[in-house]
Design a protein around this motif. Sequence first.
Motif, PDB file in Angstrom:
ATOM      1  N   THR A  71      89.760 103.014  50.927  1.00  0.00           N
ATOM      2  CA  THR A  71      88.774 104.080  50.801  1.00  0.00           C
ATOM      3  C   THR A  71      87.446 103.536  50.301  1.00  0.00           C
ATOM      4  OG1 THR A  71      89.271 104.668  48.497  1.00  0.00           O
ATOM      5  CG2 THR A  71      90.641 105.655  50.208  1.00  0.00           C
ATOM      6  N   SER A  72      86.422 104.319  50.529  1.00  0.00           N
ATOM      7  CA  SER A  72      85.083 103.953  50.092  1.00  0.00           C
ATOM      8  C   SER A  72      84.700 104.756  48.864  1.00  0.00           C
ATOM      9  CB  SER A  72      84.071 104.189  51.214  1.00  0.00           C
ATOM     10  OG  SER A  72      83.984 105.577  51.533  1.00  0.00           O
ATOM     11  N   GLY A  73      83.772 104.227  48.110  1.00  0.00           N
ATOM     12  CA  GLY A  73      83.219 104.969  47.008  1.00  0.00           C
ATOM     13  C   GLY A  73      83.870 104.706  45.667  1.00  0.00           C
ATOM     14  N   ARG A  74      83.054 104.720  44.669  1.00  0.00           N
ATOM     15  CA  ARG A  74      83.514 104.521  43.301  1.00  0.00           C
ATOM     16  C   ARG A  74      84.274 105.730  42.772  1.00  0.00           C
ATOM     17  NH1 ARG A  74      78.613 103.210  39.505  1.00  0.00           N
ATOM     18  NH2 ARG A  74      78.177 105.374  40.130  1.00  0.00           N
ATOM     19  N   THR A  75      84.106 106.885  43.435  1.00  0.00           N
ATOM     20  CA  THR A  75      84.699 108.119  42.971  1.00  0.00           C
ATOM     21  C   THR A  75      86.115 108.361  43.486  1.00  0.00           C
ATOM     22  OG1 THR A  75      83.700 109.382  44.790  1.00  0.00           O
ATOM     23  CG2 THR A  75      82.456 109.215  42.732  1.00  0.00           C
ATOM     24  N   PHE A  76      86.735 107.363  44.072  1.00  0.00           N
ATOM     25  CA  PHE A  76      88.089 107.510  44.597  1.00  0.00           C
ATOM     26  C   PHE A  76      89.051 108.039  43.535  1.00  0.00           C
ATOM     27  CE2 PHE A  76      92.305 105.433  45.253  1.00  0.00           C
ATOM     28  CZ  PHE A  76      92.709 106.197  46.340  1.00  0.00           C
ATOM     29  N   SER A  77      88.836 107.661  42.310  1.00  0.00           N
ATOM     30  CA  SER A  77      89.722 108.073  41.230  1.00  0.00           C
ATOM     31  C   SER A  77      89.699 109.580  40.988  1.00  0.00           C
ATOM     32  CB  SER A  77      89.359 107.346  39.933  1.00  0.00           C
ATOM     33  OG  SER A  77      88.047 107.667  39.510  1.00  0.00           O
TER      34      SER A  77
ATOM     35  N   ARG B 118      98.864 104.121  44.049  1.00  0.00           N
ATOM     36  CA  ARG B 118      97.429 103.970  44.221  1.00  0.00           C
ATOM     37  C   ARG B 118      96.890 102.972  43.218  1.00  0.00           C
ATOM     38  NH1 ARG B 118      94.809 109.608  43.570  1.00  0.00           N
ATOM     39  NH2 ARG B 118      92.866 108.374  43.722  1.00  0.00           N
ATOM     40  N   ASP B 119      95.787 102.368  43.577  1.00  0.00           N
ATOM     41  CA  ASP B 119      95.094 101.427  42.709  1.00  0.00           C
ATOM     42  C   ASP B 119      93.642 101.854  42.687  1.00  0.00           C
ATOM     43  OD1 ASP B 119      93.861  99.326  41.401  1.00  0.00           O
ATOM     44  OD2 ASP B 119      95.089  97.791  42.357  1.00  0.00           O
ATOM     45  N   ASN B 120      93.292 102.630  41.686  1.00  0.00           N
ATOM     46  CA  ASN B 120      91.943 103.175  41.623  1.00  0.00           C
ATOM     47  C   ASN B 120      90.876 102.098  41.438  1.00  0.00           C
ATOM     48  OD1 ASN B 120      92.892 105.762  41.999  1.00  0.00           O
ATOM     49  ND2 ASN B 120      92.884 106.289  39.819  1.00  0.00           N
ATOM     50  N   ALA B 121      91.242 100.998  40.810  1.00  0.00           N
ATOM     51  CA  ALA B 121      90.294  99.915  40.620  1.00  0.00           C
ATOM     52  C   ALA B 121      89.903  99.274  41.940  1.00  0.00           C
ATOM     53  CB  ALA B 121      90.855  98.864  39.670  1.00  0.00           C
ATOM     54  N   ARG B 122      90.804  99.313  42.910  1.00  0.00           N
ATOM     55  CA  ARG B 122      90.544  98.738  44.225  1.00  0.00           C
ATOM     56  C   ARG B 122      90.304  99.788  45.297  1.00  0.00           C
ATOM     57  NH1 ARG B 122      93.886  95.247  41.532  1.00  0.00           N
ATOM     58  NH2 ARG B 122      93.409  93.020  41.747  1.00  0.00           N
ATOM     59  N   ASN B 123      90.276 101.049  44.901  1.00  0.00           N
ATOM     60  CA  ASN B 123      90.027 102.155  45.829  1.00  0.00           C
ATOM     61  C   ASN B 123      91.033 102.179  46.984  1.00  0.00           C
ATOM     62  OD1 ASN B 123      87.846 102.895  44.268  1.00  0.00           O
ATOM     63  ND2 ASN B 123      86.318 101.979  45.628  1.00  0.00           N
ATOM     64  N   THR B 124      92.288 101.966  46.663  1.00  0.00           N
ATOM     65  CA  THR B 124      93.316 101.948  47.687  1.00  0.00           C
ATOM     66  C   THR B 124      94.510 102.805  47.299  1.00  0.00           C
ATOM     67  OG1 THR B 124      94.383  99.973  46.764  1.00  0.00           O
ATOM     68  CG2 THR B 124      92.690  99.630  48.441  1.00  0.00           C
ATOM     69  N   ALA B 125      95.220 103.259  48.317  1.00  0.00           N
ATOM     70  CA  ALA B 125      96.479 103.956  48.140  1.00  0.00           C
ATOM     71  C   ALA B 125      97.486 103.337  49.095  1.00  0.00           C
ATOM     72  CB  ALA B 125      96.322 105.447  48.418  1.00  0.00           C
ATOM     73  N   SER B 126      98.750 103.391  48.735  1.00  0.00           N
ATOM     74  CA  SER B 126      99.777 102.750  49.544  1.00  0.00           C
ATOM     75  C   SER B 126     100.988 103.641  49.706  1.00  0.00           C
ATOM     76  CB  SER B 126     100.214 101.425  48.911  1.00  0.00           C
ATOM     77  OG  SER B 126      99.141 100.511  48.809  1.00  0.00           O
ATOM     78  N   LEU B 127     101.747 103.344  50.741  1.00  0.00           N
ATOM     79  CA  LEU B 127     103.017 104.017  50.965  1.00  0.00           C
ATOM     80  C   LEU B 127     104.026 102.946  51.338  1.00  0.00           C
ATOM     81  CD1 LEU B 127     104.521 106.767  51.150  1.00  0.00           C
ATOM     82  CD2 LEU B 127     104.090 106.679  53.617  1.00  0.00           C
ATOM     83  N   ARG B 128     104.928 102.650  50.428  1.00  0.00           N
ATOM     84  CA  ARG B 128     105.988 101.695  50.680  1.00  0.00           C
ATOM     85  C   ARG B 128     107.168 102.434  51.278  1.00  0.00           C
ATOM     86  NH1 ARG B 128     107.189  96.374  51.694  1.00  0.00           N
ATOM     87  NH2 ARG B 128     109.360  95.933  51.071  1.00  0.00           N
ATOM     88  N   MET B 129     107.610 102.001  52.433  1.00  0.00           N
ATOM     89  CA  MET B 129     108.685 102.657  53.150  1.00  0.00           C
ATOM     90  C   MET B 129     109.853 101.695  53.303  1.00  0.00           C
ATOM     91  SD  MET B 129     106.471 104.663  56.082  1.00  0.00           S
ATOM     92  CE  MET B 129     105.945 103.122  56.828  1.00  0.00           C
ATOM     93  N   ASN B 130     110.969 102.059  52.705  1.00  0.00           N
ATOM     94  CA  ASN B 130     112.178 101.257  52.789  1.00  0.00           C
ATOM     95  C   ASN B 130     113.251 101.986  53.577  1.00  0.00           C
ATOM     96  OD1 ASN B 130     111.154  99.138  51.153  1.00  0.00           O
ATOM     97  ND2 ASN B 130     111.752 100.243  49.285  1.00  0.00           N
ATOM     98  N   ASN B 131     114.216 101.228  54.065  1.00  0.00           N
ATOM     99  CA  ASN B 131     115.332 101.802  54.816  1.00  0.00           C
ATOM    100  C   ASN B 131     114.845 102.774  55.882  1.00  0.00           C
ATOM    101  OD1 ASN B 131     118.022 102.243  55.502  1.00  0.00           O
ATOM    102  ND2 ASN B 131     118.280 103.886  53.990  1.00  0.00           N
ATOM    103  N   LEU B 132     113.942 102.312  56.694  1.00  0.00           N
ATOM    104  CA  LEU B 132     113.350 103.168  57.717  1.00  0.00           C
ATOM    105  C   LEU B 132     114.369 103.602  58.758  1.00  0.00           C
ATOM    106  CD1 LEU B 132     109.979 101.302  58.060  1.00  0.00           C
ATOM    107  CD2 LEU B 132     110.218 103.747  57.580  1.00  0.00           C
ATOM    108  N   LYS B 133     114.182 104.816  59.224  1.00  0.00           N
ATOM    109  CA  LYS B 133     115.052 105.409  60.223  1.00  0.00           C
ATOM    110  C   LYS B 133     114.241 105.750  61.462  1.00  0.00           C
ATOM    111  CE  LYS B 133     117.675 107.606  56.488  1.00  0.00           C
ATOM    112  NZ  LYS B 133     118.863 106.710  56.584  1.00  0.00           N
TER     113      LYS B 133
END
Length: 126
Positions: A24-30, A72-87
């Motif tokens: 994401t962009s912007g310092r305001t992601f948090s 999420r990592d607000n310091a890096r303006n990122t969010a993640s979705l870890r998906m295990n045991n996918l179907k």
Amino acid sequence: QVQLVESGGGLVQAGGSLRLSCATSGRTFSQYRVGWFRQAPGKEREFVAAINKRGDSTLYRDSVKGRFTISRDNARNTASLRMNNLKSEDTALYYCAAEFTYTDLVQANPREYTDWGQGTQVTVSS
């Protein structure tokens, strides 16, 4: 508004794992709550997971509980979705979404989100 770009999708065998990222962009992601949604061909877009601003509260649809982890990592303006045991039924186009909020609550309703990425395809082979 915040700009979002998803990545990390791909083809994986059933039982495998993938990690989706939302840059994401912007310092305001948090100040934005974040949600992950998915849409399979011929189906409605559905909620997958959500996380609040501080990243200390999460919500998941029942079918992915215990398998998916949103973060999420607000310091890096990122969010993640870890998906295990996918179907195979996890196959869909996955979207990252965000909405500015003064509160710090999770939100599963896609209509409450204002900013959306273009999606990243996840295909799970059986």
